[in-house]
Each structure stands twice: as structure tokens, then as C-alpha cells.
Design a protein around this motif. Structure first.
Motif, PDB file in Angstrom:
ATOM      1  N   VAL A 224     -16.715  -7.020  47.345  1.00 61.27           N
ATOM      2  CA  VAL A 224     -15.501  -5.966  46.328  1.00 61.27           C
ATOM      3  C   VAL A 224     -16.445  -5.224  45.750  1.00 61.27           C
ATOM      4  O   VAL A 224     -17.989  -5.964  45.034  1.00 61.27           O
ATOM      5  N   THR A 225     -16.320  -3.969  45.401  1.00 60.42           N
ATOM      6  CA  THR A 225     -16.824  -3.513  44.101  1.00 60.42           C
ATOM      7  C   THR A 225     -16.678  -3.204  42.971  1.00 60.42           C
ATOM      8  O   THR A 225     -15.607  -2.407  43.716  1.00 60.42           O
ATOM      9  N   LEU A 226     -16.921  -3.652  42.196  1.00 59.97           N
ATOM     10  CA  LEU A 226     -16.487  -2.620  41.099  1.00 59.97           C
ATOM     11  C   LEU A 226     -17.374  -2.163  40.023  1.00 59.97           C
ATOM     12  O   LEU A 226     -17.980  -2.769  39.897  1.00 59.97           O
ATOM     13  N   TYR A 227     -17.316  -0.944  40.163  1.00 57.64           N
ATOM     14  CA  TYR A 227     -17.771   0.505  38.984  1.00 57.64           C
ATOM     15  C   TYR A 227     -17.930  -0.166  38.232  1.00 57.64           C
ATOM     16  O   TYR A 227     -17.581  -0.811  37.052  1.00 57.64           O
ATOM     17  N   HIS A 228     -18.680   0.940  37.273  1.00 54.86           N
ATOM     18  CA  HIS A 228     -19.766   0.515  36.007  1.00 54.86           C
ATOM     19  C   HIS A 228     -18.591   0.316  34.588  1.00 54.86           C
ATOM     20  O   HIS A 228     -16.884   1.589  35.223  1.00 54.86           O
ATOM     21  N   GLY A 229     -18.218  -0.107  34.134  1.00 58.59           N
ATOM     22  CA  GLY A 229     -17.397  -0.301  33.104  1.00 58.59           C
ATOM     23  C   GLY A 229     -15.944  -0.930  33.188  1.00 58.59           C
ATOM     24  O   GLY A 229     -14.820  -0.457  32.772  1.00 58.59           O
ATOM     25  N   VAL A 230     -15.398  -1.063  34.581  1.00 62.38           N
ATOM     26  CA  VAL A 230     -14.170  -1.291  34.706  1.00 62.38           C
ATOM     27  C   VAL A 230     -13.663  -2.569  34.178  1.00 62.38           C
ATOM     28  O   VAL A 230     -14.595  -3.599  33.475  1.00 62.38           O
ATOM     29  N   LYS A 231     -12.478  -2.746  33.897  1.00 60.67           N
ATOM     30  CA  LYS A 231     -11.802  -3.988  32.885  1.00 60.67           C
ATOM     31  C   LYS A 231     -11.040  -4.381  33.980  1.00 60.67           C
ATOM     32  O   LYS A 231      -9.978  -4.053  34.011  1.00 60.67           O
ATOM     33  N   LEU A 232     -11.135  -5.922  33.902  1.00 53.39           N
ATOM     34  CA  LEU A 232     -10.020  -6.359  34.903  1.00 53.39           C
ATOM     35  C   LEU A 232      -9.448  -7.446  33.996  1.00 53.39           C
ATOM     36  O   LEU A 232      -9.786  -7.910  33.163  1.00 53.39           O
ATOM     37  N   GLY A 233      -8.217  -7.316  33.711  1.00 52.84           N
ATOM     38  CA  GLY A 233      -7.127  -8.407  33.384  1.00 52.84           C
ATOM     39  C   GLY A 233      -7.226  -9.914  34.053  1.00 52.84           C
ATOM     40  O   GLY A 233      -7.823 -10.346  34.425  1.00 52.84           O
ATOM     41  N   LYS A 234      -6.674 -10.536  32.989  1.00 54.51           N
ATOM     42  CA  LYS A 234      -6.789 -12.078  33.210  1.00 54.51           C
ATOM     43  C   LYS A 234      -5.361 -12.591  34.789  1.00 54.51           C
ATOM     44  O   LYS A 234      -4.663 -11.598  35.019  1.00 54.51           O
ATOM     45  N   ARG A 235      -5.816 -13.720  35.602  1.00 55.24           N
ATOM     46  CA  ARG A 235      -5.766 -13.939  36.534  1.00 55.24           C
ATOM     47  C   ARG A 235      -5.294 -12.871  37.339  1.00 55.24           C
ATOM     48  O   ARG A 235      -4.382 -12.486  38.022  1.00 55.24           O
ATOM     49  N   CYS A 236      -5.802 -12.188  37.613  1.00 56.57           N
ATOM     50  CA  CYS A 236      -5.778 -10.859  38.869  1.00 56.57           C
ATOM     51  C   CYS A 236      -6.455 -11.607  40.184  1.00 56.57           C
ATOM     52  O   CYS A 236      -6.864 -12.363  40.265  1.00 56.57           O
ATOM     53  N   LEU A 237      -6.619 -10.727  41.211  1.00 55.48           N
ATOM     54  CA  LEU A 237      -6.861 -11.191  42.693  1.00 55.48           C
ATOM     55  C   LEU A 237      -7.028  -9.820  42.785  1.00 55.48           C
ATOM     56  O   LEU A 237      -6.431  -8.935  43.504  1.00 55.48           O
ATOM     57  N   ILE A 238      -7.975  -9.901  43.559  1.00 56.37           N
ATOM     58  CA  ILE A 238      -8.595  -8.328  44.252  1.00 56.37           C
ATOM     59  C   ILE A 238      -9.325  -9.110  46.051  1.00 56.37           C
ATOM     60  O   ILE A 238      -9.906 -10.073  45.385  1.00 56.37           O
ATOM     61  N   HIS A 239      -8.543  -8.441  46.566  1.00 48.42           N
ATOM     62  CA  HIS A 239      -8.864  -8.923  48.098  1.00 48.42           C
ATOM     63  C   HIS A 239     -10.257  -8.054  48.391  1.00 48.42           C
ATOM     64  O   HIS A 239     -10.615  -7.403  47.679  1.00 48.42           O
ATOM     65  N   ALA A 240     -10.623  -8.679  49.920  1.00 41.86           N
ATOM     66  CA  ALA A 240     -12.302  -8.035  50.281  1.00 41.86           C
ATOM     67  C   ALA A 240     -11.987  -6.870  50.357  1.00 41.86           C
ATOM     68  O   ALA A 240     -10.513  -6.001  50.725  1.00 41.86           O
ATOM     69  N   GLY A 241     -13.100  -6.277  49.841  1.00 43.98           N
ATOM     70  CA  GLY A 241     -13.467  -4.678  50.114  1.00 43.98           C
ATOM     71  C   GLY A 241     -13.072  -3.673  49.537  1.00 43.98           C
ATOM     72  O   GLY A 241     -12.993  -2.575  49.726  1.00 43.98           O
ATOM     73  N   ALA A 242     -11.839  -4.238  48.303  1.00 41.91           N
ATOM     74  CA  ALA A 242     -11.383  -2.876  47.341  1.00 41.91           C
ATOM     75  C   ALA A 242     -12.680  -2.358  46.911  1.00 41.91           C
ATOM     76  O   ALA A 242     -13.889  -2.828  46.970  1.00 41.91           O
ATOM     77  N   SER A 243     -12.220  -1.360  46.437  1.00 46.17           N
ATOM     78  CA  SER A 243     -12.761   0.013  45.595  1.00 46.17           C
ATOM     79  C   SER A 243     -12.449   0.269  44.091  1.00 46.17           C
ATOM     80  O   SER A 243     -11.425   0.911  44.346  1.00 46.17           O
ATOM     81  N   LEU A 244     -13.201  -0.617  43.244  1.00 48.68           N
ATOM     82  CA  LEU A 244     -12.787  -0.254  42.024  1.00 48.68           C
ATOM     83  C   LEU A 244     -13.781   0.739  40.901  1.00 48.68           C
ATOM     84  O   LEU A 244     -14.586   0.145  40.540  1.00 48.68           O
ATOM     85  N   GLY A 245     -12.887   1.809  40.627  1.00 49.50           N
ATOM     86  CA  GLY A 245     -13.687   2.370  39.213  1.00 49.50           C
ATOM     87  C   GLY A 245     -15.115   3.550  40.116  1.00 49.50           C
ATOM     88  O   GLY A 245     -15.507   4.479  39.595  1.00 49.50           O
ATOM     89  N   CYS A 246     -14.462   3.538  41.267  1.00 48.73           N
ATOM     90  CA  CYS A 246     -15.260   5.078  41.832  1.00 48.73           C
ATOM     91  C   CYS A 246     -15.458   6.182  41.361  1.00 48.73           C
ATOM     92  O   CYS A 246     -13.928   6.546  40.687  1.00 48.73           O
ATOM     93  N   GLU A 247     -15.535   7.260  41.602  1.00 50.42           N
ATOM     94  CA  GLU A 247     -15.693   8.463  41.311  1.00 50.42           C
ATOM     95  C   GLU A 247     -14.265   8.846  41.870  1.00 50.42           C
ATOM     96  O   GLU A 247     -13.912   8.923  43.165  1.00 50.42           O
ATOM     97  N   GLY A 248     -13.613  10.170  41.230  1.00 50.34           N
ATOM     98  CA  GLY A 248     -12.347  10.682  41.401  1.00 50.34           C
ATOM     99  C   GLY A 248     -12.440  11.825  42.783  1.00 50.34           C
ATOM    100  O   GLY A 248     -14.098  12.464  42.362  1.00 50.34           O
ATOM    101  N   PHE A 249     -12.067  12.164  43.252  1.00 53.04           N
ATOM    102  CA  PHE A 249     -12.198  12.955  44.082  1.00 53.04           C
ATOM    103  C   PHE A 249     -12.394  14.791  43.466  1.00 53.04           C
ATOM    104  O   PHE A 249     -11.216  15.349  43.338  1.00 53.04           O
ATOM    105  N   GLY A 250     -13.255  15.091  42.774  1.00 51.37           N
ATOM    106  CA  GLY A 250     -13.116  16.459  41.596  1.00 51.37           C
ATOM    107  C   GLY A 250     -14.002  17.444  42.165  1.00 51.37           C
ATOM    108  O   GLY A 250     -15.380  16.755  41.819  1.00 51.37           O
ATOM    109  N   PHE A 251     -13.010  18.347  42.507  1.00 51.91           N
ATOM    110  CA  PHE A 251     -14.440  19.783  43.170  1.00 51.91           C
ATOM    111  C   PHE A 251     -13.661  20.751  42.008  1.00 51.91           C
ATOM    112  O   PHE A 251     -12.256  20.786  42.267  1.00 51.91           O
ATOM    113  N   CYS A 252     -14.913  21.903  42.220  1.00 54.05           N
ATOM    114  CA  CYS A 252     -14.091  23.769  41.306  1.00 54.05           C
ATOM    115  C   CYS A 252     -14.647  24.076  42.424  1.00 54.05           C
ATOM    116  O   CYS A 252     -15.877  23.838  43.258  1.00 54.05           O
TER     117      CYS A 252
END
Length: 353
Positions: free
Chosen positions: A159-187
Motif C-alpha cells: 500500500v502507498t500512503l502519499y504525504h499528508g494522508v490521514k487515516l482514522g481508527k480501525r481502518c483496513l486498507i487492502h493490498a496495493g491501494a494507492s491513497l493520496g496520489c495526485e488528482g488528474f488535473g490539467f489545463c
């Protein structure tokens, strides 16, 4: 409760489930089994009469109140489905040893790791990260700068937790999840795509489950938020600045576009999606493979693409099946209109003499 030789007495099971015991209180239960595989050493949870009648009488069962005759054995409860989940927890094996930091883990000196946490092989914990009590990080987990993981949360391998991510109590994050990656934003500028920096965060509430290979983007400015109690399946994508309420269900391969709002208690079935900035009202259900392109009021069930009231969509599907017949009738009416209203024996219009 106390274990007995890796098994549980039926009386202990009844006490744990707050149910009514029927039969031998000392019957040993080794585990939980399905109706097709159950034996006298395993207990079966049933809520359908037809399946209950097929079982031999000596098989221990958990069933609704009033089902068990004196010659049966088992436990009666008010809600068998809830009891099923509780019962499985009795036989769940420990996930991993705790209170250990594996020697191959790399932990920054400025990170705070509670002594009761478990940090598995080859984990990386960056500067300013805070790991609370009873947190479990399995092998190869990356924890970025200033990440906060609250007590009792379990993070599975890779699992990858990018900078500044906040996870609460008793969470379960399964294999390979990507949390807090950059959003798909372009102009667009001069025919080229220019990246928009994503400087917001990701905040996940308590008791949230995130499925394998799911990706949740950080916000562009504010935070992407996932409410407490929400359960997210495998291969789901939640875009930047999306707001997902509490106790929602996002089934596998659901897609939530940027800045969409999913209110509390919403169910998004498999492969459904929500357009950016659209809102799905509290308690609504979006059927599988449906696409929400505009706001959905609370308590509504929608289906189809674009998603509409489910009953209306069923009518449209029914009419769609009749299109060949309707088309033939239309051609026939056109031919009648061109003639004098008569047909030959083959159904073709005949001309007047």
C-alpha cells in the motif's frame, strides 16, 4: 471468552451471540461451514427455511428465533446475518504479530511510532509520520511525510500512503491501494496540456475499508474525504476533491469523478460511475454499470446510462426488446398510408384499379 482446545463450546457461542441455546451446551464447535459442507463439528448459520429443512438434525445451527425444536441443537438469534459476521470473528486467525519493528524497515528519526505498532519487512516511514497504537503495517508499505494513521488500523502489503494522508481508527486498507496520489488535473495552453498542482489532502474516517488496487486522489486545494464506516471494494477510483459520506458502499470498479458528492448511506453497485460535480443524495442506490450525469435526489434507485429512475429504465429496456416488432408495424402503416388501405394476402398494400 476462553478457548477450549482450539474450539468453542456451544454455550460459549450462544453467550457470545446473545442468543438462546438449544441442545447440548458442551458440544464443541471447531468452526463455521456452509450448508453444503457442514458436519457435526462445525456450525452453520441459516436464515432460509428451505436450507434449514435439508440439514440433518444433529448439525449445530444458528437460526432465527422460534425455529429450533427440542430435538435440534444450536442457537436462536434475532438477526442471523449479523450473527454470522460475529461468529466468524471467533475463528479468525491473528493477522500478524504485533509490537515489533522488522529490522529491514526504514523509519525516519522524526517519525513517531507507538511501541504497540507492528512495522513489517521493507516498510518505509517518512519524516513527520505518526503511527498510533496497535497499527499494523504489513510488508512493503510506504508511508509518506506527515501521514497520520490512527489506532488499530491495518495496512496490507504494497500500500502507498502519499504525504499528508490521514487515516482514522480501525481502518483496513487492502493490498496495493494507492491513497493520496495526485488528482488528474490539467489545463490546455497553446495546444499542450499543462499540469495543475494538487496541493490538497486526503482524510479518511474511522472504520473505513479500502479494497485492493483502489486509488483515491488527494484534493486540488481542499481535501478529498471518505466518511466513517464506508466500505470500498477492489479497483475503485475516487477522484480529487470528491466527498464520500458515511456508511456508503462502493462496489468493485466504481468510478467517482472529481468534486462529486456522495451523501451518507449510498450504494454504488459494480462498475457504476458519477460525473464530476454531480451529487448522489442520501440513501440512494446506483445500479451496476449505471452512469450518474446529474444530481440524484435522496432515497432514489437509479439505473442505466444516463442514470434515471429504475422503474423508468426497466420500461425503456422492455420497449427496446420490442423495437424490431415496432419497426415492422411502422413500415406496414406507412405502406397502408401510401395505398388505399387494403392489403394482399401477404400483408402488402394493394392499389386501387
Amino acid at each position: 471468552m476462553k478457548k477450549f482446545d482450539d474450539a468453542w463450546r456451544l454455550s460459549q457461542v450462544a453467550s457470545f451471540l446473545c442468543g438462546r441455546l438449544v441442545g447440548d451446551p458442551d458440544r464443541l464447535i471447531l468452526g463455521v461451514a456452509s450448508p453444503e459442507e457442514v458436519t457435526q463439528e462445525y456450525i452453520c448459520v441459516l436464515w432460509e427455511k428451505s436450507a434449514f429443512r435439508k440439514l440433518v438434525k444433529d448439525v449445530p445451527v444458528v437460526v432465527p428465533l422460534g425455529w429450533l425444536e427440542p430435538d435440534r441443537i444450536g442457537v436462536e438469534v434475532e438477526e442471523p446475518k449479523i450473527a454470522f459476521a460475529k461468529l466468524l470473528s471467533l475463528f479468525e486467525r491473528p493477522r500478524t504479530p504485533k509490537c515489533e519493528v522488522h529490522p529491514t524497515a526504514m523509519i525516519s528519526q522524526s517519525a513517531e511510532v507507538h511501541p504497540s505498532a507492528y512495522i513489517g519487512p521493507f516498510c518505509v516511514v517518512r519524516e513527520g509520520a505518526k503511527i498510533a497504537n496497535d497499527v499494523v503495517l504489513e510488508a512493503h508499505v510506504f508511508v509518506g511525510k506527515d501521514v497520520f494513521i490512527d489506532e488499530g488500523t491495518i495496512v496490507e502489503p504494497h500500500v502507498t500512503l502519499y504525504h499528508g494522508v490521514k487515516l482514522g481508527k480501525r481502518c483496513l486498507i487492502h493490498a496495493g491501494a494507492s491513497l493520496g496520489c495526485e488528482g488528474f488535473g490539467f489545463c490546455s495552453r497553446d495546444g499542450k496540456l499543462v499540469k495543475i498542482p494538487q496541493v490538497g489532502g486526503l482524510v479518511i474516517g474511522d472504520e473505513v475499508e479500502v479494497g485492493a488496487l483502489t486509488s483515491i486522489d488527494r484534493g486540488t486545494l481542499g481535501d478529498t474525504r471518505i466518511g466513517s464506516g464506508t466500505k470500498i471494494g477492489d479497483c475503485v477510483h475516487v477522484g480529487h476533491n470528491a466527498q464520500v459520506g458515511s456508511n456508503c458502499i462502493l462496489v468493485a470498479m466504481t468510478g467517482i469523478a472529481g468534486s462529486a458528492v456522495i451523501e451518507d448511506n449510498v450504494i454504488m453497485a459494480a462498475q457504476s460511475g458519477v460525473k464530476d460535480h454531480a451529487r448522489v443524495g442520501k440513501g440512494s442506490i446506483v445500479a451496476a454499470k449505471s452512469g450518474v450525469t446529474k444530481d440524484i435526489p435522496p432515497g432514489m434507485m437509479v439505473s442505466g446510462f444516463p442514470a434515471r429512475d429504475h422503474r423508468e429504465e426497466l420500461k425503456i429496456q422492455a420497449l427496446t426488446q420490442r423495437l424490431p416488432e415496432i419497426y415492422e408495424r411502422l413500415l406496414r402503416l406507412e405502406r397502408l398510408h401510401e395505398g388505399v388501405g387494403n392489403e394482399d394476402e401477404k400483408g402488402n398494400p394493394s392499389k386501387a384499379d
